[in-house]
Write a protein that holds these residues in place. Structure first.
Motif, PDB file in Angstrom:
ATOM      1  N   GLU A  92      -6.474   0.759  -3.874  1.00  0.00           N
ATOM      2  CA  GLU A  92      -5.102   1.264  -3.747  1.00  0.00           C
ATOM      3  C   GLU A  92      -4.080   0.146  -3.502  1.00  0.00           C
ATOM      4  O   GLU A  92      -2.876   0.379  -3.516  1.00  0.00           O
ATOM      5  CB  GLU A  92      -5.002   2.330  -2.639  1.00  0.00           C
ATOM      6  CG  GLU A  92      -5.286   1.844  -1.228  1.00  0.00           C
ATOM      7  CD  GLU A  92      -6.760   1.942  -0.833  1.00  0.00           C
ATOM      8  OE1 GLU A  92      -7.613   1.916  -1.748  1.00  0.00           O
ATOM      9  OE2 GLU A  92      -7.045   2.010   0.372  1.00  0.00           O
ATOM     10  N   PHE A  97       4.077   0.312   2.032  1.00  0.00           N
ATOM     11  CA  PHE A  97       3.981  -0.596   3.183  1.00  0.00           C
ATOM     12  C   PHE A  97       3.597  -1.990   2.669  1.00  0.00           C
ATOM     13  O   PHE A  97       2.604  -2.136   1.955  1.00  0.00           O
ATOM     14  CB  PHE A  97       2.924  -0.096   4.179  1.00  0.00           C
ATOM     15  CG  PHE A  97       2.645  -1.094   5.272  1.00  0.00           C
ATOM     16  CD1 PHE A  97       3.532  -1.252   6.326  1.00  0.00           C
ATOM     17  CD2 PHE A  97       1.510  -1.899   5.229  1.00  0.00           C
ATOM     18  CE1 PHE A  97       3.289  -2.188   7.322  1.00  0.00           C
ATOM     19  CE2 PHE A  97       1.261  -2.843   6.226  1.00  0.00           C
ATOM     20  CZ  PHE A  97       2.147  -2.983   7.279  1.00  0.00           C
ATOM     21  N   ALA A 131       2.029  -5.345   3.158  1.00  0.00           N
ATOM     22  CA  ALA A 131       1.103  -6.039   4.061  1.00  0.00           C
ATOM     23  C   ALA A 131       1.233  -7.548   3.915  1.00  0.00           C
ATOM     24  O   ALA A 131       1.064  -8.297   4.872  1.00  0.00           O
ATOM     25  CB  ALA A 131      -0.331  -5.604   3.767  1.00  0.00           C
ATOM     26  N   GLU A 135      -1.162 -13.063  14.388  1.00  0.00           N
ATOM     27  CA  GLU A 135      -1.708 -11.954  15.162  1.00  0.00           C
ATOM     28  C   GLU A 135      -2.346 -10.908  14.251  1.00  0.00           C
ATOM     29  O   GLU A 135      -2.160 -10.946  13.022  1.00  0.00           O
ATOM     30  CB  GLU A 135      -0.590 -11.306  15.994  1.00  0.00           C
ATOM     31  CG  GLU A 135       0.485 -10.691  15.137  1.00  0.00           C
ATOM     32  CD  GLU A 135       1.754 -10.405  15.916  1.00  0.00           C
ATOM     33  OE1 GLU A 135       1.836 -10.796  17.082  1.00  0.00           O
ATOM     34  OE2 GLU A 135       2.651  -9.787  15.331  1.00  0.00           O
ATOM     35  N   SER A 136      -3.052  -9.988  14.854  1.00  0.00           N
ATOM     36  CA  SER A 136      -3.710  -8.915  14.126  1.00  0.00           C
ATOM     37  C   SER A 136      -2.669  -8.107  13.342  1.00  0.00           C
ATOM     38  O   SER A 136      -1.606  -7.789  13.867  1.00  0.00           O
ATOM     39  CB  SER A 136      -4.429  -8.017  15.140  1.00  0.00           C
ATOM     40  OG  SER A 136      -5.152  -7.050  14.457  1.00  0.00           O
ATOM     41  N   GLY A 137      -2.940  -7.843  12.078  1.00  0.00           N
ATOM     42  CA  GLY A 137      -2.013  -7.061  11.265  1.00  0.00           C
ATOM     43  C   GLY A 137      -0.980  -7.904  10.531  1.00  0.00           C
ATOM     44  O   GLY A 137      -0.121  -7.379   9.833  1.00  0.00           O
ATOM     45  N   SER A 138      -1.059  -9.241  10.662  1.00  0.00           N
ATOM     46  CA  SER A 138      -0.041 -10.094  10.026  1.00  0.00           C
ATOM     47  C   SER A 138      -0.315 -10.334   8.541  1.00  0.00           C
ATOM     48  O   SER A 138       0.462 -11.011   7.873  1.00  0.00           O
ATOM     49  CB  SER A 138       0.099 -11.424  10.784  1.00  0.00           C
ATOM     50  OG  SER A 138      -1.134 -12.080  10.884  1.00  0.00           O
ATOM     51  N   GLY A 139      -1.442  -9.818   8.024  1.00  0.00           N
ATOM     52  CA  GLY A 139      -1.702  -9.909   6.581  1.00  0.00           C
ATOM     53  C   GLY A 139      -2.686 -10.996   6.185  1.00  0.00           C
ATOM     54  O   GLY A 139      -2.881 -11.250   4.994  1.00  0.00           O
ATOM     55  N   LYS A 140      -3.335 -11.624   7.160  1.00  0.00           N
ATOM     56  CA  LYS A 140      -4.253 -12.741   6.875  1.00  0.00           C
ATOM     57  C   LYS A 140      -5.411 -12.301   5.980  1.00  0.00           C
ATOM     58  O   LYS A 140      -5.689 -12.925   4.952  1.00  0.00           O
ATOM     59  CB  LYS A 140      -4.834 -13.330   8.187  1.00  0.00           C
ATOM     60  CG  LYS A 140      -3.793 -13.702   9.215  1.00  0.00           C
ATOM     61  CD  LYS A 140      -4.412 -14.292  10.460  1.00  0.00           C
ATOM     62  CE  LYS A 140      -5.327 -13.380  11.263  1.00  0.00           C
ATOM     63  NZ  LYS A 140      -4.664 -12.230  11.898  1.00  0.00           N
ATOM     64  N   THR A 141      -6.081 -11.227   6.382  1.00  0.00           N
ATOM     65  CA  THR A 141      -7.242 -10.758   5.624  1.00  0.00           C
ATOM     66  C   THR A 141      -6.833 -10.336   4.215  1.00  0.00           C
ATOM     67  O   THR A 141      -7.481 -10.686   3.233  1.00  0.00           O
ATOM     68  CB  THR A 141      -7.930  -9.585   6.366  1.00  0.00           C
ATOM     69  OG1 THR A 141      -8.445 -10.107   7.589  1.00  0.00           O
ATOM     70  CG2 THR A 141      -9.063  -8.979   5.556  1.00  0.00           C
ATOM     71  N   ASN A 142      -5.715  -9.608   4.119  1.00  0.00           N
ATOM     72  CA  ASN A 142      -5.245  -9.166   2.803  1.00  0.00           C
ATOM     73  C   ASN A 142      -4.989 -10.348   1.875  1.00  0.00           C
ATOM     74  O   ASN A 142      -5.394 -10.334   0.715  1.00  0.00           O
ATOM     75  CB  ASN A 142      -3.953  -8.341   2.955  1.00  0.00           C
ATOM     76  CG  ASN A 142      -4.245  -6.862   2.990  1.00  0.00           C
ATOM     77  OD1 ASN A 142      -4.238  -6.217   1.954  1.00  0.00           O
ATOM     78  ND2 ASN A 142      -4.555  -6.342   4.163  1.00  0.00           N
ATOM     79  N   TYR A 186       0.861  -1.197   0.000  1.00  0.00           N
ATOM     80  CA  TYR A 186       0.000   0.000   0.000  1.00  0.00           C
ATOM     81  C   TYR A 186       0.888   1.235   0.000  1.00  0.00           C
ATOM     82  O   TYR A 186       1.877   1.281   0.743  1.00  0.00           O
ATOM     83  CB  TYR A 186      -0.877   0.020   1.259  1.00  0.00           C
ATOM     84  CG  TYR A 186      -1.964  -1.030   1.234  1.00  0.00           C
ATOM     85  CD1 TYR A 186      -3.153  -0.809   0.561  1.00  0.00           C
ATOM     86  CD2 TYR A 186      -1.791  -2.254   1.881  1.00  0.00           C
ATOM     87  CE1 TYR A 186      -4.147  -1.769   0.525  1.00  0.00           C
ATOM     88  CE2 TYR A 186      -2.784  -3.212   1.853  1.00  0.00           C
ATOM     89  CZ  TYR A 186      -3.956  -2.969   1.167  1.00  0.00           C
ATOM     90  OH  TYR A 186      -4.935  -3.915   1.135  1.00  0.00           O
TER      91      TYR A 186
HETATM   92  N1  LIG Z   1      -6.204  -0.179   2.629  1.00  0.00           N
HETATM   93  C1  LIG Z   1      -5.082  -0.252   3.349  1.00  0.00           C
HETATM   94  N2  LIG Z   1      -4.155   0.748   3.309  1.00  0.00           N
HETATM   95  C2  LIG Z   1      -3.013   0.677   4.036  1.00  0.00           C
HETATM   96  N3  LIG Z   1      -2.691  -0.361   4.830  1.00  0.00           N
HETATM   97  C3  LIG Z   1      -3.556  -1.376   4.921  1.00  0.00           C
HETATM   98  C4  LIG Z   1      -4.800  -1.388   4.194  1.00  0.00           C
HETATM   99  N4  LIG Z   1      -5.456  -2.538   4.491  1.00  0.00           N
HETATM  100  C5  LIG Z   1      -4.664  -3.202   5.364  1.00  0.00           C
HETATM  101  N5  LIG Z   1      -3.538  -2.513   5.618  1.00  0.00           N
HETATM  102  C6  LIG Z   1      -2.456  -2.928   6.531  1.00  0.00           C
HETATM  103  O1  LIG Z   1      -2.010  -4.204   6.170  1.00  0.00           O
HETATM  104  C7  LIG Z   1      -1.612  -4.943   7.317  1.00  0.00           C
HETATM  105  C8  LIG Z   1      -2.234  -6.298   7.286  1.00  0.00           C
HETATM  106  O2  LIG Z   1      -3.629  -6.170   7.488  1.00  0.00           O
HETATM  107  P1  LIG Z   1      -4.627  -7.388   7.484  1.00  0.00           P
HETATM  108  O3  LIG Z   1      -4.445  -8.198   6.274  1.00  0.00           O
HETATM  109  O4  LIG Z   1      -5.982  -6.835   7.746  1.00  0.00           O
HETATM  110  O5  LIG Z   1      -4.120  -8.220   8.763  1.00  0.00           O
HETATM  111  P2  LIG Z   1      -4.870  -9.305   9.646  1.00  0.00           P
HETATM  112  O6  LIG Z   1      -6.089  -9.763   8.924  1.00  0.00           O
HETATM  113  O7  LIG Z   1      -3.844 -10.383   9.850  1.00  0.00           O
HETATM  114  O8  LIG Z   1      -5.195  -8.640  10.942  1.00  0.00           O
HETATM  115  C9  LIG Z   1      -2.019  -4.125   8.528  1.00  0.00           C
HETATM  116  O9  LIG Z   1      -0.853  -3.532   9.072  1.00  0.00           O
HETATM  117  C10 LIG Z   1      -2.956  -3.095   7.969  1.00  0.00           C
HETATM  118  O10 LIG Z   1      -2.868  -1.887   8.685  1.00  0.00           O
END
Ligand SMILES: Nc1ncnc2c1ncn2[C@@H]1O[C@H](COP(=O)(O)OP(=O)(O)O)[C@@H](O)[C@H]1O
Ligand SMILES: [Mg+2]
Length: 296
Positions: free
Chosen positions: A78, A38, A40, A59-66, A31
């Motif tokens: 973006e 950054f 992700a 853990e939260s923020g590790s990129g699972k959802t992405n 991103y």
């Molecule tokens: N649209 C976005 N713009 C910038 N950073 C993002 C965006 N979406 C997610 N991130 C960042 O990507 C990282 C991984 O997020 P995410 O995949 O949601 O993690 P998880 O599901 O493991 O908690 C996080 O640090 C989050 O802040």
């Protein structure tokens, strides 16, 4: 990863996996931020065969959802996505700019963590569920309605007329999550992605809904990719666990034996944090910051 490295990784030709339902190699998602790009998700590989049940933990923020939303086609515009391979049911997902726009990828169903923000607040459950059924099958109005009621019963909602007429806010959290499962599965996906589907629910209901999702995906012959931070749930309901840390896959293996096979300090730390009878008398469970070799 630099821009040129991203371009390079997109051009590489990996060995194809003929029996894979989903094949992801070197998935990287960055991103733009005011301080520079950054990352992700950083070079993630993920292969699922038909019927596989795989958990992604971290853990939260590790990129699972992405990582999962790239597969489902739900990333924010973006997001900059690149991958050496990204194929679902033989179709190359990289060929579609849909990688970076919220467009559904056919054959992939998604259950999100928060049904309240994923269901439409002004449409009734019946309207939302029937729309999906109608989109996927040519049926009469009456048949669509009957199919919708049938799906509600399958997810444990037996008061079908009341639920079909209800708007999401009129239902409990557990009922909404059941509705989400019904909507996702009524499209008969070949892969169901469940992103922390039960995190907002109590432990008993969480297990019941996990069991239900596993049974229904098995019935459909679909694969299941479950995102969770609950190691105990993953061990109980999935065959393989993939551990993510700071955007990378740091460990993976059979869910039941991961505790014995894990090599990464982060995974061993996660496993140590799972409450068990043997550590029930500890005053405090260990926290991740105290695990040697893992940056705080
Ligand atoms: N649209 C976005 N713009 C910038 N950073 C993002 C965006 N979406 C997610 N991130 C960042 O990507 C990282 C991984 O997020 P995410 O995949 O949601 O993690 P998880 O599901 O493991 O908690 C996080 O640090 C989050 O802040
Ligand atoms: Mg998440």
């Amino acid at each position: 990863m630099t821009t040129s490295a991203l371009e390079e990784s997109t051009q590489a030709t990996p060995t194809p996996q003929p029996d894979a339902l989903l094949e992801v190699r070197g998935l990287t998602i960055t991103y733009p931020t005011p301080t520079g790009p950054f990352t992700a998700v950083d070079g993630v590989d993920l292969v699922l065969r038909p019927g596989d049940k795989v958990a992604v933990v971290g853990e939260s923020g590790s990129g699972k959802t992405n990582a999962c939303m790239a597969v489902a086609g739900f990333l924010a515009p973006e997001a900059q996505v690149s991958a050496e391979a990204m194929a679902f049911a033989g179709a190359d997902l990289r060929a579609r700019r849909a990688l970076a726009i919220p467009e559904r990828i056919t054959g992939v169903g998604v259950v999100f963590q928060d049904a309240m923000t994923s269901l439409d607040p002004v449409w009734t459950v019946g309207q939302q569920l029937c729309a999906v059924i109608r989109h996927n099958e040519k049926l009469s109005r009456k048949e669509v309605r009957a199919r919708a009621a049938d799906w509600l019963r399958r997810v444990g909602l037996h008061d079908t007329e009341r639920v079909l007429a209800a708007r999401p806010y009129e239902l409990s959290g557990g009922m909404r999550q059941r509705v989400m499962i019904a909507i996702a599965l009524s499209a008969r996906p070949r892969l169901l992605i469940a992103d922390e589907p039960t995190s907002a629910l109590d432990a008993t209901l969480s297990r019941e809904l996990m069991q239900l999702m596993v049974e229904l995906t098995e019935e459909l012959g679909a694969a299941l990719l479950m995102v969770s931070h609950d190691m105990a749930l993953c061990q109980a309901f999935t065959d393989r666990t993939v551990v993510m840390y700071q955007g990378r896959v740091v460990d993976q293996g059979p869910s039941r034996t991961l505790a014995d096979t894990a090599t990464h300090a982060y995974t061993r730390g996660l496993i140590a944090c799972v409450p068990r009878l043997e550590n029930a008398d500890w005053k405090r469970l260990p926290t991740m910051a105290r695990v040697e070799g893992v940056p705080a």
